[in-house]
Scaffold this motif. Structure first.
Motif, PDB file in Angstrom:
ATOM      1  N   THR A   1       0.686  -1.994  -0.293  1.00 49.56           N
ATOM      2  CA  THR A   1      -0.077   0.249  -0.004  1.00 49.56           C
ATOM      3  C   THR A   1       0.382   0.762   0.162  1.00 49.56           C
ATOM      4  OG1 THR A   1      -1.495  -1.255   1.157  1.00 49.56           O
ATOM      5  CG2 THR A   1      -1.366   1.374   1.532  1.00 49.56           C
ATOM      6  N   ALA A   2       0.962   2.269  -0.823  1.00 52.33           N
ATOM      7  CA  ALA A   2       0.802   3.365  -0.802  1.00 52.33           C
ATOM      8  C   ALA A   2       0.313   4.277  -0.030  1.00 52.33           C
ATOM      9  CB  ALA A   2       1.244   4.103  -2.748  1.00 52.33           C
ATOM     10  N   GLU A   3       1.140   4.661   0.588  1.00 52.03           N
ATOM     11  CA  GLU A   3       0.496   6.539   1.946  1.00 52.03           C
ATOM     12  C   GLU A   3       0.811   7.319   0.818  1.00 52.03           C
ATOM     13  OE1 GLU A   3      -0.476   5.874   4.738  1.00 52.03           O
ATOM     14  OE2 GLU A   3       0.128   4.094   5.204  1.00 52.03           O
ATOM     15  N   LEU A   4      -0.141   8.088   0.444  1.00 51.43           N
ATOM     16  CA  LEU A   4      -0.284   9.354  -0.289  1.00 51.43           C
ATOM     17  C   LEU A   4      -1.197  10.969   0.896  1.00 51.43           C
ATOM     18  CD1 LEU A   4      -0.618   7.438  -3.028  1.00 51.43           C
ATOM     19  CD2 LEU A   4      -1.695   9.295  -3.941  1.00 51.43           C
ATOM     20  N   LEU A   5      -0.079  11.147   0.716  1.00 53.08           N
ATOM     21  CA  LEU A   5      -0.533  13.252   1.389  1.00 53.08           C
ATOM     22  C   LEU A   5      -0.733  13.906   0.521  1.00 53.08           C
ATOM     23  CD1 LEU A   5      -1.227  13.818   4.402  1.00 53.08           C
ATOM     24  CD2 LEU A   5       1.552  15.230   4.131  1.00 53.08           C
TER      25      LEU A   5
ATOM     26  N   CYS B   1     -10.675  10.852  -7.908  1.00 52.18           N
ATOM     27  CA  CYS B   1      -9.893  10.623  -9.238  1.00 52.18           C
ATOM     28  C   CYS B   1      -8.901   9.227  -9.222  1.00 52.18           C
ATOM     29  CB  CYS B   1      -8.865  11.902  -9.319  1.00 52.18           C
ATOM     30  SG  CYS B   1      -9.363  12.719 -10.004  1.00 52.18           S
ATOM     31  N   LEU B   2      -9.145   8.729  -8.197  1.00 52.94           N
ATOM     32  CA  LEU B   2      -7.416   8.202  -7.778  1.00 52.94           C
ATOM     33  C   LEU B   2      -8.226   6.848  -6.912  1.00 52.94           C
ATOM     34  CD1 LEU B   2      -4.816  10.076  -6.251  1.00 52.94           C
ATOM     35  CD2 LEU B   2      -4.674   9.414  -8.240  1.00 52.94           C
ATOM     36  N   ARG B   3      -9.493   6.888  -7.010  1.00 53.42           N
ATOM     37  CA  ARG B   3     -10.250   5.629  -6.766  1.00 53.42           C
ATOM     38  C   ARG B   3      -9.726   3.632  -8.143  1.00 53.42           C
ATOM     39  NH1 ARG B   3     -16.091   8.258  -6.391  1.00 53.42           N
ATOM     40  NH2 ARG B   3     -15.574   9.457  -4.636  1.00 53.42           N
ATOM     41  N   PRO B   4      -9.917   4.544  -9.047  1.00 54.80           N
ATOM     42  CA  PRO B   4      -9.450   3.459 -10.259  1.00 54.80           C
ATOM     43  C   PRO B   4      -7.689   2.051  -9.634  1.00 54.80           C
ATOM     44  CG  PRO B   4      -9.930   4.819 -11.350  1.00 54.80           C
ATOM     45  CD  PRO B   4      -9.911   5.064  -9.873  1.00 54.80           C
ATOM     46  N   GLU B   5      -7.004   3.370  -8.892  1.00 57.01           N
ATOM     47  CA  GLU B   5      -5.918   3.129  -8.228  1.00 57.01           C
ATOM     48  C   GLU B   5      -6.005   1.583  -7.345  1.00 57.01           C
ATOM     49  OE1 GLU B   5      -2.819   2.200 -10.306  1.00 57.01           O
ATOM     50  OE2 GLU B   5      -1.868   1.972  -9.097  1.00 57.01           O
ATOM     51  N   GLN B   6      -5.706   0.515  -7.277  1.00 56.74           N
ATOM     52  CA  GLN B   6      -6.000  -0.254  -6.019  1.00 56.74           C
ATOM     53  C   GLN B   6      -4.664  -0.196  -5.321  1.00 56.74           C
ATOM     54  OE1 GLN B   6      -8.039  -2.826  -5.146  1.00 56.74           O
ATOM     55  NE2 GLN B   6      -9.022  -1.423  -6.881  1.00 56.74           N
ATOM     56  N   GLY B   7      -4.964  -0.082  -4.215  1.00 58.74           N
ATOM     57  CA  GLY B   7      -3.821   0.168  -2.835  1.00 58.74           C
ATOM     58  C   GLY B   7      -2.925   0.690  -2.671  1.00 58.74           C
ATOM     59  N   LEU B   8      -3.804   2.475  -3.207  1.00 60.95           N
ATOM     60  CA  LEU B   8      -3.923   3.726  -2.244  1.00 60.95           C
ATOM     61  C   LEU B   8      -4.295   4.369  -0.582  1.00 60.95           C
ATOM     62  CD1 LEU B   8      -3.754   5.295  -5.332  1.00 60.95           C
ATOM     63  CD2 LEU B   8      -1.924   4.597  -4.037  1.00 60.95           C
TER      64      LEU B   8
ATOM     65  N   PHE C   1       5.577   8.780   4.038  1.00 60.27           N
ATOM     66  CA  PHE C   1       5.403   8.751   3.077  1.00 60.27           C
ATOM     67  C   PHE C   1       4.948   8.539   1.580  1.00 60.27           C
ATOM     68  CE2 PHE C   1       2.346  11.607   6.056  1.00 60.27           C
ATOM     69  CZ  PHE C   1       0.943  10.786   5.987  1.00 60.27           C
ATOM     70  N   ASP C   2       4.702   8.024   0.482  1.00 59.88           N
ATOM     71  CA  ASP C   2       5.396   7.609  -0.845  1.00 59.88           C
ATOM     72  C   ASP C   2       5.185   8.948  -1.465  1.00 59.88           C
ATOM     73  OD1 ASP C   2       6.357   4.956   0.045  1.00 59.88           O
ATOM     74  OD2 ASP C   2       3.882   4.894   0.557  1.00 59.88           O
ATOM     75  N   LEU C   3       3.834   9.953  -1.686  1.00 53.77           N
ATOM     76  CA  LEU C   3       3.772  10.410  -1.951  1.00 53.77           C
ATOM     77  C   LEU C   3       3.108  12.005  -1.589  1.00 53.77           C
ATOM     78  CD1 LEU C   3       3.376  12.048  -5.142  1.00 53.77           C
ATOM     79  CD2 LEU C   3       1.236  10.627  -5.411  1.00 53.77           C
TER      80      LEU C   3
ATOM     81  N   LEU D   1       4.595   8.827 -10.435  1.00 53.43           N
ATOM     82  CA  LEU D   1       5.570   9.137  -9.490  1.00 53.43           C
ATOM     83  C   LEU D   1       6.119   7.753  -8.364  1.00 53.43           C
ATOM     84  CD1 LEU D   1       4.367  12.502  -9.220  1.00 53.43           C
ATOM     85  CD2 LEU D   1       6.615  11.265  -9.564  1.00 53.43           C
ATOM     86  N   LEU D   2       5.058   7.266  -8.220  1.00 57.00           N
ATOM     87  CA  LEU D   2       5.016   6.161  -7.585  1.00 57.00           C
ATOM     88  C   LEU D   2       5.575   4.390  -8.161  1.00 57.00           C
ATOM     89  CD1 LEU D   2       0.878   6.044  -5.851  1.00 57.00           C
ATOM     90  CD2 LEU D   2       3.635   6.065  -4.666  1.00 57.00           C
TER      91      LEU D   2
END
Lengths: 697, 130
Positions: free
Chosen positions: B3-7, B22-29, B49-51, B121-122
């Protein structure tokens, strides 16, 4: 361009944020106006305006509201240059900015109503585009000397230094307080956001910025925040708000530039943001949702108490449970009250928009008028509706400031009441300018001040009603002329005069005006007040003015409802409770086994017990030959209520008959369908109880 | 995939919600929200955080100051920063990128464009595979 989103998903959030930014922008424009009037600048108002409009622009771009983007962008451009060079904004900029703000407000409302947005008016965009920041005056003001470390000082903008200078000149002290975030503090709720909010209640925040620190036990994040503040309060108060020792609150010396800068006006003592910070935005729909869930809880409680009564009837000892039930009832009442409180908005929010309205009208009408707003407090005594009561106690202040100064209006009312009553207030204020107030030359001839005063005051009455009054010092209502126009007798009392005035379509003015149009809209004001279950009063005196008094309940409940007739009387039921409305075909009815007074309706393979509503309510049966049935469902079982005929569907304001938890079974309140007569709101679900035992198995 | 941690940093809550949508389609956020640059810096100092997705115009300190602060920290030097702003002018763009932002987008944006930037970016860019 169109929005990349399903806008509907974000519309409510967008509207909530946009409205908040627009409200604070209107406040800031008025604050700027006052500062200009005193020959001062107001760096903070400029910066706050800029930021609000920038956010509105960004949000509007996301929802595809291009006209709003255009308007916000044009305002933002003017404000950006003003923020970069403090003191360069010209007073002439205010008018086009007010116009632009109104144009944005109109478009936000249109968006809320799902209408197409009108393009941004070219005249406004041109006017804003023509505003070039003025050189000289304060633009090239030499930098103030501020005793802060270079790394902090370098981050202060010219406007922020100016703010410090202005604050110190106004007698405040400049201070620095450092806050170091740690996981422990975060766990205890001390974060930079909470600290900032708490500090903003005791000081004016000029700047907060992060500074790197070596990572250590004291600063595990390698970070400290420096808060640069202005305050009239004590170091202790700031230390406490920031959660730091008093010794760590340090003075900052501010050496104003050679030419002392003008001071902030008094109205800036309490920063508007300090008042707003302790709030969160919640869509009204969510609170409605909470109330709806609470209603379900109340219904369950009724069932529980019925079941309990049945147990008791069978000889069980239910005293302890009964006590718990009573306690539970009180808690439900408290919970309902708590949710209702969350729906309340300050009356001041409503009233402080009125000076802007009047400003707009006086510009086009050539009349001179100002609005004075008076809260319930101090001056409340003289608030009986009297035509010439203005000039009494509390008149002294320029009260359009009331909302922003210490004398703020504390009264609150339900958001849904506020939204409904505001158009009525606007009507009354417009009417005052348009019809009541004399042109300046005529006023001079009459020995009145050229500038008229429209006084708006607000007072909470003891019976959970709010009393709003709009008074003017104009010419009063001409009863004779009005009567002639309506072809009636001259009314003898103010009450009779008001009746005449609120006849639909009657106007005391012979031609349409730009602001009110043809017709005074008084019938609309009356209708709004009536539908809220309130009262409209008039006191007028020829030559000296009129006072309109609106008494409205502080809170109301609104539901989407079906109205129908039964036993020669209209009723309403919430749409949400009705599963279906069916035609009752007498040929397809069967009697329940055993010949009981229950008839059954066959419907899509289900047997639905059918009861004539008038017999449940012990009323006379109507004469309608073909009847309708309202199908409701309780515990997965359908029930039908037979009624005479459907009347329609509309949003109604439900007024509780009394305490909602101690009510007549089946009746949740009353409403006004527009005929001025009370109509009962029924809860058919709770009426199914009388059918429960007679269901066929 | 870990899982990527986004701020998500924006003073507008509804804007942060739109970005997350907008980012719903991407899993693991996993999303954390910050309503100001200050809050963002505080969160970054206390958690990895990752991004970071960052607005430019915010109260107290703007996005560019946040970028400058992040890049001045040794442990945050490599943190990807995506600027999403209404301020699309060249000056803002060059200042943000000059301060060390990884990518720069302007509002309004197309959901796919944001999704693409975040994936890149990830380093979850699937273009090489497909």
């Amino acid at each position: 361009m169109t929005s990349p989103f399903d806008v509907r998903e974000f519309l409510a959030g967008f509207l909530a944020e946009a409205e908040e930014h627009l409200r604070s922008s209107a406040q800031n424009l008025m604050a700027l106006d006052r500062s200009f009037a005193q020959g001062q600048s107001n760096a903070r108002a400029v910066r706050d305006l800029f930021r609000s409009l920038h956010t509105v622009k960004g949000l509007s771009a996301m929802v595809g509201a291009e006209p709003i983007v255009d308007l916000a962008h044009a305002m933002e451009t003017v404000l950006r240059s003003a923020d970069r060079a403090p003191g360069t904004l010209r007073r002439e900029a205010l008018e086009p900015m007010l116009q632009a703000l109104r144009a944005i407000e109109e478009r936000v409302s249109a968006l809320a109503e799902g209408k197409t947005l009108a393009p941004a008016p070219a005249a406004i965009l041109d006017a804003l585009g023509a505003l070039q920041p003025q050189d000289g005056q304060g633009g090239a003001r030499p930098d103030a000397a501020v005793s802060l470390p270079p790394e902090v000082l370098a981050k202060l903008s010219a406007a922020e230094k100016q703010q410090l200078v202005e604050g110190v000149a106004a007698g405040k002290r400049a201070l620095r307080a450092d806050f170091v975030p740690t996981p422990e503090r975060a766990a205890a709720g001390l974060t930079i956001s909470s600290v900032r909010e708490r500090v903003s209640n005791v000081a004016e925040i000029v700047k907060v910025l992060p500074l790197s620190r070596p990572r250590s036990e004291e600063a595990p994040g390698g970070l400290a925040f420096v808060l640069v503040l202005l305050t009239g309060g004590s170091d202790e108060a700031i230390a406490e708000a920031a959660g730091i020792p008093k010794e760590e609150v340090l003075p900052v010396a501010v050496q104003s530039a050679p030419q002392p800068a003008p001071a902030f006006g008094e109205e800036d003592e309490i920063p508007a943001e300090a008042v707003q910070r302790r709030t969160i935005r919640v869509e009204v729909g969510r609170l409605d949702d909470a109330l709806e869930r609470l209603s379900a809880l109340v219904v369950t409680r009724f069932r529980l108490s019925r079941a309990l009564a049945a147990l008791g009837a069978r000889g069980a000892d239910t005293r302890e449970v009964a006590e718990i039930m009573a306690e539970n009832g009180r808690q439900l009442r408290d919970l309902r009250a708590a949710i209702m409180r969350a729906r309340m908005v300050p009356v001041s929010e409503l009233l402080e928009r009125l000076p802007l309205v009047v400003r707009g009208i006086t510009r086009t009408s050539g009349k001179k008028a100002r609005v004075e707003i008076d809260g319930g407090g101090g001056a409340g005594d003289g608030q009986t509706p009297e035509g010439r009561s203005i000039g009494g106690a509390g008149f002294a202040g320029v009260a359009s400031r009331a909302g922003q100064e210490g004398r703020s209006i504390g009264e609150e009312l339900d958001k849904s009441v506020a939204d409904r009553i505001f158009p009525a207030l606007v009507h009354l204020v417009r009417n005052a300018v348009d019809h009541a107030i004399e042109p300046p030359d005529e006023r001079a001839r009459l020995g009145k001040p050229e500038e008229a005063v429209i006084r708006v005051s607000c007072l909470e009455r003891s019976n959970r009603q709010l009393e709003l009054t709009v008074s003017d010092d104009g010419r009063g209502v001409d009863a004779t002329r009005l009567a002639r126009k309506a072809g009636r007798e001259v009314p003898a009392t103010d009450a009779a005069l008001l009746d005449l005035l609120t006849i639909r379509g009657l106007s005391s003015r012979d031609e349409a005006t730009t602001t009110s149009g043809r017709g005074m809209g008084m019938d609309i004001v009356k209708r709004i007040v009536d539908q809220l279950g309130g009262e409209l009063l008039l006191k007028t005196q020829r030559g000296s003015g009129s006072t309109f008094t609106l008494r409205v309940p502080l809170s109301i409940t609104i539901v989407d409802a079906f109205s129908f007739a039964c036993g020669k009387q209209p009723f309403v039921v919430p749409v949400a409770t009705i599963e279906e409305i069916v035609e009752v075909d007498p040929g397809r009815l069967v009697r329940a086994p055993g010949g009981r007074e229950v008839r059954l309706l066959q419907r899509r393979g289900e047997t639905v017990p059918l009861l004539a509503l008038e017999s449940v309510l012990h009323m006379e049966r109507g004469t309608e030959p073909r009847r309708k049935a309202l199908i409701v469902r309780r515990n997965a079982e359908p029930y039908g209520f037979e009624v005479d005929r459907m009347l329609g569907q509309q949003e109604v304001v439900v007024r509780p008959l009394e305490d909602p938890l101690v009510h007549v079974p089946g009746v949740t309140g009353s409403t006004d369908l527009g005929d001025g007569l009370p109509t009962l709101v029924l809860d058919l679900l709770s009426l199914t109880g009388s059918l429960g035992e007679s269901r066929p198995s | 995939m870990a899982t990527a941690e986004l701020l998500l940093v924006d003073d507008s809550k509804v804007m942060r919600e739109m970005i997350a949508a907008c980012l719903r389609p991407e899993q693991g956020l996993a999303f954390s929200h910050a309503g100001s640059g200050l809050e963002a810096i505080e969160r970054l100092s206390l958690k990895k955080f990752d991004l970071v997705i960052l607005d430019l115009n915010m109260p107290d300190i703007g996005g560019i100051e946040v970028v400058e602060f992040i890049r001045a920290q040794d442990r945050l030097r490599e943190l990807p920063i995506l600027i999403v702003t209404t301020r699309g002018d060249d000056t803002s763009r060059s200042r943000a990128l000059g301060a060390g932002a990884s990518r720069f987008m302007t509002k309004p944006f197309a959901p796919e464009a944001l999704l693409g930037e975040v994936r890149a970016l990830l380093r979850r860019d699937t273009r090489a595979v497909s």
